[in-house]
Write an enzyme that holds these catalytic residues in place. Structure first.
Site, PDB file in Angstrom:
ATOM      1  N   ASP A  46       0.840  -1.198   0.000  1.00 20.39           N
ATOM      2  CA  ASP A  46       0.000   0.000   0.000  1.00 20.39           C
ATOM      3  C   ASP A  46       0.875   1.247   0.000  1.00 20.39           C
ATOM      4  OD1 ASP A  46      -2.877   1.158   0.665  1.00 20.39           O
ATOM      5  OD2 ASP A  46      -1.437   2.248   1.906  1.00 20.39           O
ATOM      6  N   TYR A  51       2.667   9.819  -0.277  1.00 21.37           N
ATOM      7  CA  TYR A  51       3.712   9.245   0.583  1.00 21.37           C
ATOM      8  C   TYR A  51       5.120   9.527   0.037  1.00 21.37           C
ATOM      9  CZ  TYR A  51      -0.160   6.464   2.595  1.00 21.37           C
ATOM     10  OH  TYR A  51      -1.346   6.039   3.167  1.00 21.37           O
ATOM     11  N   LYS A  80      -2.903   5.937  -4.364  1.00 25.60           N
ATOM     12  CA  LYS A  80      -4.058   6.802  -4.080  1.00 25.60           C
ATOM     13  C   LYS A  80      -3.943   8.168  -4.741  1.00 25.60           C
ATOM     14  CE  LYS A  80      -3.974   4.543   0.428  1.00 25.60           C
ATOM     15  NZ  LYS A  80      -2.580   4.494   0.904  1.00 25.60           N
TER      16      LYS A  80
HETATM   17  N1  NAP Z   1      -5.852   5.972   3.536  1.00 27.94           N
HETATM   18  C1  NAP Z   1      -5.362   6.716   4.488  1.00 27.94           C
HETATM   19  O1  NAP Z   1      -5.756   7.887   4.677  1.00 27.94           O
HETATM   20  C2  NAP Z   1      -4.309   6.147   5.390  1.00 27.94           C
HETATM   21  C3  NAP Z   1      -4.034   6.782   6.610  1.00 27.94           C
HETATM   22  C4  NAP Z   1      -3.071   6.204   7.452  1.00 27.94           C
HETATM   23  C5  NAP Z   1      -2.408   5.039   7.075  1.00 27.94           C
HETATM   24  N2  NAP Z   1      -2.675   4.461   5.849  1.00 27.94           N
HETATM   25  C6  NAP Z   1      -1.965   3.215   5.410  1.00 27.94           C
HETATM   26  O2  NAP Z   1      -2.046   2.254   6.478  1.00 27.94           O
HETATM   27  C7  NAP Z   1      -0.725   1.848   6.829  1.00 27.94           C
HETATM   28  C8  NAP Z   1      -0.645   1.447   8.291  1.00 27.94           C
HETATM   29  O3  NAP Z   1      -1.072   2.496   9.149  1.00 27.94           O
HETATM   30  P1  NAP Z   1      -0.052   3.320  10.071  1.00 27.94           P
HETATM   31  O4  NAP Z   1       1.280   3.379   9.424  1.00 27.94           O
HETATM   32  O5  NAP Z   1      -0.757   4.590  10.399  1.00 27.94           O
HETATM   33  O6  NAP Z   1       0.011   2.516  11.445  1.00 27.94           O
HETATM   34  P2  NAP Z   1       0.035   1.020  11.984  1.00 27.94           P
HETATM   35  O7  NAP Z   1       0.310   0.050  10.918  1.00 27.94           O
HETATM   36  O8  NAP Z   1      -1.162   0.860  12.834  1.00 27.94           O
HETATM   37  O9  NAP Z   1       1.276   1.104  12.973  1.00 27.94           O
HETATM   38  C9  NAP Z   1       2.599   1.216  12.501  1.00 27.94           C
HETATM   39  C10 NAP Z   1       3.516   1.322  13.695  1.00 27.94           C
HETATM   40  O10 NAP Z   1       3.435   0.130  14.492  1.00 27.94           O
HETATM   41  C11 NAP Z   1       4.720  -0.435  14.661  1.00 27.94           C
HETATM   42  N3  NAP Z   1       4.545  -1.905  14.534  1.00 27.94           N
HETATM   43  C12 NAP Z   1       4.308  -2.597  13.392  1.00 27.94           C
HETATM   44  N4  NAP Z   1       4.185  -3.903  13.650  1.00 27.94           N
HETATM   45  C13 NAP Z   1       4.346  -4.055  14.985  1.00 27.94           C
HETATM   46  C14 NAP Z   1       4.342  -5.175  15.837  1.00 27.94           C
HETATM   47  N5  NAP Z   1       4.137  -6.402  15.364  1.00 27.94           N
HETATM   48  N6  NAP Z   1       4.540  -4.966  17.176  1.00 27.94           N
HETATM   49  C15 NAP Z   1       4.735  -3.724  17.648  1.00 27.94           C
HETATM   50  N7  NAP Z   1       4.769  -2.609  16.876  1.00 27.94           N
HETATM   51  C16 NAP Z   1       4.567  -2.778  15.556  1.00 27.94           C
HETATM   52  C17 NAP Z   1       5.584   0.138  13.571  1.00 27.94           C
HETATM   53  O11 NAP Z   1       6.927   0.254  14.014  1.00 27.94           O
HETATM   54  P3  NAP Z   1       8.228  -0.103  13.110  1.00 27.94           P
HETATM   55  O12 NAP Z   1       7.957   0.366  11.709  1.00 27.94           O
HETATM   56  O13 NAP Z   1       9.297   0.680  13.787  1.00 27.94           O
HETATM   57  O14 NAP Z   1       8.417  -1.578  13.195  1.00 27.94           O
HETATM   58  C18 NAP Z   1       4.972   1.513  13.373  1.00 27.94           C
HETATM   59  O15 NAP Z   1       5.492   2.439  14.289  1.00 27.94           O
HETATM   60  C19 NAP Z   1       0.117   3.071   6.451  1.00 27.94           C
HETATM   61  O16 NAP Z   1       1.491   2.775   6.415  1.00 27.94           O
HETATM   62  C20 NAP Z   1      -0.496   3.435   5.122  1.00 27.94           C
HETATM   63  O17 NAP Z   1      -0.019   2.565   4.113  1.00 27.94           O
HETATM   64  C21 NAP Z   1      -3.646   4.994   5.025  1.00 27.94           C
END
Ligand code: NAP
Length: 325
Positions: A46, A51, A80
């Site tokens: 994704d 980004y 996106k």
């Molecule tokens: N459509 C939209 O508007 C929108 C908005 C927000 C996000 N997104 C998409 O959704 C994806 C995921 O959301 P997000 O990046 O906001 O947050 P998330 O996936 O909920 O959390 C990511 C964080 O959690 C940590 N993490 C990952 N796996 C883990 C595990 N097994 N144990 C403990 N910590 C863990 C990562 O650390 P490390 O990387 O340091 O391991 C990072 O700091 C984004 O990257 C993006 O692609 C889309």
């Protein structure tokens, strides 16, 4: 046993776990993360124009394909349309830019990133007015959707969908759509379960991808960079109920959070740059949450109070669609 992919309303296959890449802009870091993901079995990635990493995502994909390690048709690549592209005159231009960045002839899923249009500036993604608010521009979401449909017809994307749209906004698209949205991407995790919206999508054959499925514990880094106020974040992975269910299944709290989503047919795109976590996050297809686990996890929902990724930092009060009805 739960399959690791679902079939979208147009017949396309989408893996239930994908790698999120938001805030990963350092080439080596993203390359290592994607390599670890490919090695752990991820085939769903994704990204987004906003980004600023599509070019790196594309390079790693190209290497894996060139080495014969994967075929293009095995991959599911989502990108996106940015806010400045949410205008009928700019959809194709932005998809062309993304395809160029990615080095791909088509993406698997193209999403309207937000139900919001801002003025187009070649070099500024979030143009502000003198009051520090986003320079919003009125738009016609139906005309934008018609352009999205054209992108499918032109073969530039296999599927189209929306992100951050609410029920009413989706209903308006459904009323006029020739090609129904194949997917909605929204924030969803144990503290913001979004049950009503997910049920609405299921009823209309729209698949759901949960973003921030782990509660985006590092989101304050983004808020600080943008000059937005930082937030007091809920520590969902430290919730004692999540920890006790994790212990019961010999899994991690993150795996419980992801399994809760996919067991309900909701895909998730956890972001990680840590190889051990990347592996852990897709290792959720060999156990099952039982009825009592699900019942307990459902009680953790805090509704809107659990939202981590809101649009307040965008300062959208002057936007014609605000508040989003
Ligand atoms: N459509 C939209 O508007 C929108 C908005 C927000 C996000 N997104 C998409 O959704 C994806 C995921 O959301 P997000 O990046 O906001 O947050 P998330 O996936 O909920 O959390 C990511 C964080 O959690 C940590 N993490 C990952 N796996 C883990 C595990 N097994 N144990 C403990 N910590 C863990 C990562 O650390 P490390 O990387 O340091 O391991 C990072 O700091 C984004 O990257 C993006 O692609 C889309």
């Amino acid at each position: 046993m739960l399959k690791n992919s679902i079939i979208l309303n147009n017949g396309a296959k989408m893996p239930l776990i994908g790698l999120g890449t938001w805030q990963v802009n350092e080439p080596l870091e993203l390359r290592n993360a994607m390599n670890a993901a490919f090695e752990s079995g991820y085939r769903h990635f994704d990204t987004a124009f906003l980004y600023k990493n599509e070019n790196i995502v594309g390079k790693v994909i190209e290497e894996w394909i060139r080495k014969g390690l994967v075929k293009r048709e095995e991959l599911f690549i989502t990108t996106k349309l940015p806010l400045a592209g949410v205008h009928p005159d700019r959809v194709e231009m932005f998809l062309n830019k993304s395809l160029h960045n990615l080095g791909l002839e088509y993406v698997d899923l193209y999403l309207v990133h937000f139900p919001v249009c801002v003025k187009y500036h070649e070099t500024i993604d979030f143009p502000l007015n003198e009051a520090g608010e986003l320079q919003a521009e009125p738009t016609d979401h139906i005309a934008v959707w018609k352009k999205m449909e054209e992108m499918v017809e032109l073969g530039k994307t296999r599927s189209i969908g929306i992100s951050n749209f609410n029920k009413n906004q989706i209903a308006r698209i459904l009323e006029k759509a020739t090609i129904k949205p194949a997917n909605l991407q929204i924030e969803a995790h144990l503290y913001l379960q979004n049950t009503e919206l997910i049920e609405f999508c299921k009823k209309h054959g729209i698949s759901v991808v949960a973003y921030s499925p782990l509660g985006s514990p590092a989101i304050n880094i983004f808020h600080e960079k943008q000059g937005y106020p930082t937030k007091n974040l809920p520590k969902i992975m430290e919730d004692e109920n999540v920890i006790s269910i994790a212990k019961k299944h010999s899994k991690s709290p993150a795996q419980i959070m992801l399994r809760f989503l996919v067991q309900n047919g909701v895909a998730a795109i956890p972001k990680s740059v840590t190889p051990s976590r990347i592996k852990e996050n897709i290792d959720i297809f060999n156990f099952e949450l039982d009825k009592s686990d699900i019942a307990l996890l459902k009680t953790l929902d805090k509704g809107e109070a659990g939202r981590v990724c809101d649009m307040n930092g965008f300062k959208l009060s002057n936007h014609p669609d605000f508040p989003f009805k």
